[in-house]
Design a protein around this motif. Structure first.
Motif, short mmCIF file in Angstrom:
data_model
loop_
_atom_site.label_atom_id
_atom_site.label_comp_id
_atom_site.label_asym_id
_atom_site.label_seq_id
_atom_site.Cartn_x
_atom_site.Cartn_y
_atom_site.Cartn_z
N LEU A 77 8.77 1.51 42.30
CA LEU A 77 7.64 1.93 41.18
C LEU A 77 6.57 2.46 42.21
O LEU A 77 5.93 3.50 41.86
N LEU A 89 9.41 -3.04 41.71
CA LEU A 89 8.03 -2.91 41.63
C LEU A 89 7.89 -2.09 43.20
O LEU A 89 6.94 -1.34 43.18
N LEU A 120 -0.09 -1.58 37.19
CA LEU A 120 -0.94 -1.99 35.86
C LEU A 120 0.16 -2.57 35.00
O LEU A 120 0.79 -1.53 34.45
N GLY A 121 0.01 -3.51 34.41
CA GLY A 121 0.75 -4.12 33.27
C GLY A 121 2.06 -4.67 33.93
O GLY A 121 2.91 -5.25 32.67
N THR A 122 2.47 -4.45 34.91
CA THR A 122 3.95 -4.97 35.14
C THR A 122 3.94 -6.48 35.63
O THR A 122 5.00 -6.88 35.68
N ARG A 177 3.18 -12.11 33.39
CA ARG A 177 4.04 -11.86 32.46
C ARG A 177 5.34 -13.08 32.58
O ARG A 177 5.29 -13.54 33.59
N ARG A 226 -1.38 -6.19 30.14
CA ARG A 226 -2.55 -5.24 29.84
C ARG A 226 -3.70 -5.99 29.15
O ARG A 226 -4.76 -5.56 29.37
N GLN A 227 -3.37 -6.52 28.22
CA GLN A 227 -4.27 -6.97 27.13
C GLN A 227 -4.83 -8.33 27.55
O GLN A 227 -6.03 -8.39 27.69
N MET A 258 0.05 2.25 39.27
CA MET A 258 1.27 2.15 38.48
C MET A 258 1.88 0.71 38.19
O MET A 258 2.67 0.55 37.45
#
Lengths: 99, 371
Positions: free
Chosen positions: A13, A10, A46-48, A58, A52-53, A44
């Protein structure tokens, strides 16, 4: 100012090196507020870290601070004073797993 | 002289392999996104400098990367793949209902004429489209909510939408394939879908005439014969000459009709390539010999292509998106293996040589011809 440590993937990223330092605006610094602030500065990511939902952590991402595993704390739990004061980092890491 | 760029997605990053039109000397660039799974890396037919990559990991989820300079630099774009409306349920391996759950993007299919329009095939099966270069993704819900959707079950690799063909002759026609639901066709740009699995025979399901439930591995099409489709199914190589309305088996004399990729020669629409794999329980070539098989008759009659490929002790696999053809003359054929080799033939398959031997396991291979 809150110090955040990202896992290597990350950091790459987000194109950062070392710790990320965040000014978190809010009455109480919580896991949710730190992550919201982090994602606002580095979209960037977001979602990692969080789905996202569902917005949930995670499964293979963990949150540590002050030698404690905070991963399963409710996201609106206040963070330890040491983290809020910048004396200890909020650590985001990938769970140890093969591959 | 034209140049060639091969785009390789692997278990641990993306690589680009470039050469001039002779395709003898290659430059290897990568890994990009080191450590991440790149299920698919592909380019826009309308702008060869526009590339898209599906980047994912079990830890950090799904990202889509875009390059506007042929892979020199990359930027993450949108990764919000939401199932629109009622998520609904499909069948799990044990036959119980299970809500659709997004896992990853298996395949990206850019529009033939607009670099900013790109389709994405997801696991659990759904079709998304972006018209702004990958920033925003919208589900074409009619596929997932097809009346048969509740009966779809995942294949061993997951319930993935892995094949997307944007028909070159009929602007609103799209073909997709899903493991293990089967093949579907839309004639209205994804507003409605028709299962096209008539003639498929799958021993894994009790009703051979079932409308869905067939484990299609890959489908390909030659642009000059848009109504002719070639399919590598779990078992069987199949052919349709009526846009998927009916299929017939063309496995012929193949040593095994199990496999994953299938490709058509760029200039000979009846010349087809497959890589036979021994079985679904032994994902390696028969007899330890890596052979591409070529049919010049549109199937049924196949010849092994072995020159330059290992003919002993070879136990690699070649996955469904890991074979591609270029449009040069003679036609170039490329494929990547689970052992990290990427092979190329610059003479239609007669002879082969490795471009690279030691990449991570290859998930996808695409090729671009550059001006």
């Amino acid at each position: 100012m809150i110090r955040v440590v990202l896992p290597a993937h990350l950091k790459n990223l987000a194109q950062v090196t070392g710790e990320v330092r965040l000014d978190v605006i809010g009455p109480v610094a919580t896991q949710r507020l730190v992550l919201d602030t982090l994602e606002a500065r580095y979209p960037m990511l977001l979602g990692t870290i969080r789905d996202r939902q569902s917005g949930r952590r995670r499964a293979f991402v963990r949150f540590y601070a002050c030698e404690e595993d905070l991963s399963n704390d409710p996201p609106d739990t206040p963070l330890p004073d040491e983290v809020v004061g910048g004396r200890e980092p909020f650590i985001i890491l990938g769970a140890m797993a093969g591959g | 002289m034209s140049g060639v760029r091969v785009l390789v997605g692997t278990r641990k990053g993306a690589f680009t392999l470039t050469s001039d039109g002779r395709r003898d000397d290659w430059t290897v660039d990568g890994p990009h996104f080191g450590g991440w799974e790149i299920y698919h890396l592909t380019g826009s037919p309308a702008d060869p400098d526009r590339l898209y990559a599906s980047q994912s990991s079990g830890w950090f989820g799904q990202l889509i990367q875009r390059s506007d300079d042929g892979g020199k630099s990359w930027n993450p774009v949108g990764n919000d793949f939401a199932y629109a409306g009622d998520v609904g349920e499909h069948l799990w391996y044990d036959g119980t209902p299970r809500p659709w759950e997004f896992k990853r993007i298996w395949h990206l299919e850019p529009s033939r004429d607009d670099p900013d329009t790109v389709y994405a095939g997801a696991e659990d099966a759904a079709l998304y489209v972006s018209t702004d270069g990958g920033q925003k993704w919208t589900e074409r819900t009619a596929l997932r909510t097809h009346p048969t959707g509740g009966a779809w079950q995942p294949g061993a690799g997951g319930m993935c939408l892995h094949t997307i063909i944007l028909d070159p002759a009929h602007r609103d026609r799209i073909y997709v394939a899903i493991s293990a639901a089967g093949a579907f066709r839309s004639d209205d740009a994804g507003a409605s879908w028709l299962p096209i699995n008539k003639g498929l025979r799958s021993g894994e399901i009790p009703d051979q005439d079932s409308e869905v439930g067939h484990c299609v591995h890959h489908i390909t099409q030659h642009p000059s014969r848009p109504d002719t489709l070639f399919m590598q199914k779990h078992w069987d190589v199949m052919r349709s000459d009526d846009a998927g309305a009916t299929w017939r088996e063309v496995s012929g004399n193949l040593p095994s009709d199990f496999g994953f990729p299938i490709a058509v020669h760029a200039h000979e629409p009846e010349t087809v390539y497959v890589v036979p794999i021994k079985s679904d329980s032994e994902h390696y070539p028969p007899e330890g010999k890596l052979r591409v098989y070529r049919s010049r008759t549109g199937g049924e009659e196949w010849e092994p292509l072995t020159a330059g490929l290992p003919q002993s002790h070879c136990y690699v696999n070649v996955l469904r998106d890991a074979m591609a053809v270029d449009t040069l003359d003679p036609c170039g054929i490329y494929f990547g293996t689970s052992g990290g080799q990427v092979y190329r033939s610059a003479d239609g398959g007669d002879t082969w040589a490795p471009i690279v031997r030691d990449l991570p396991a290859v998930l996808s291979v695409e090729v671009q011809v550059l001006p």
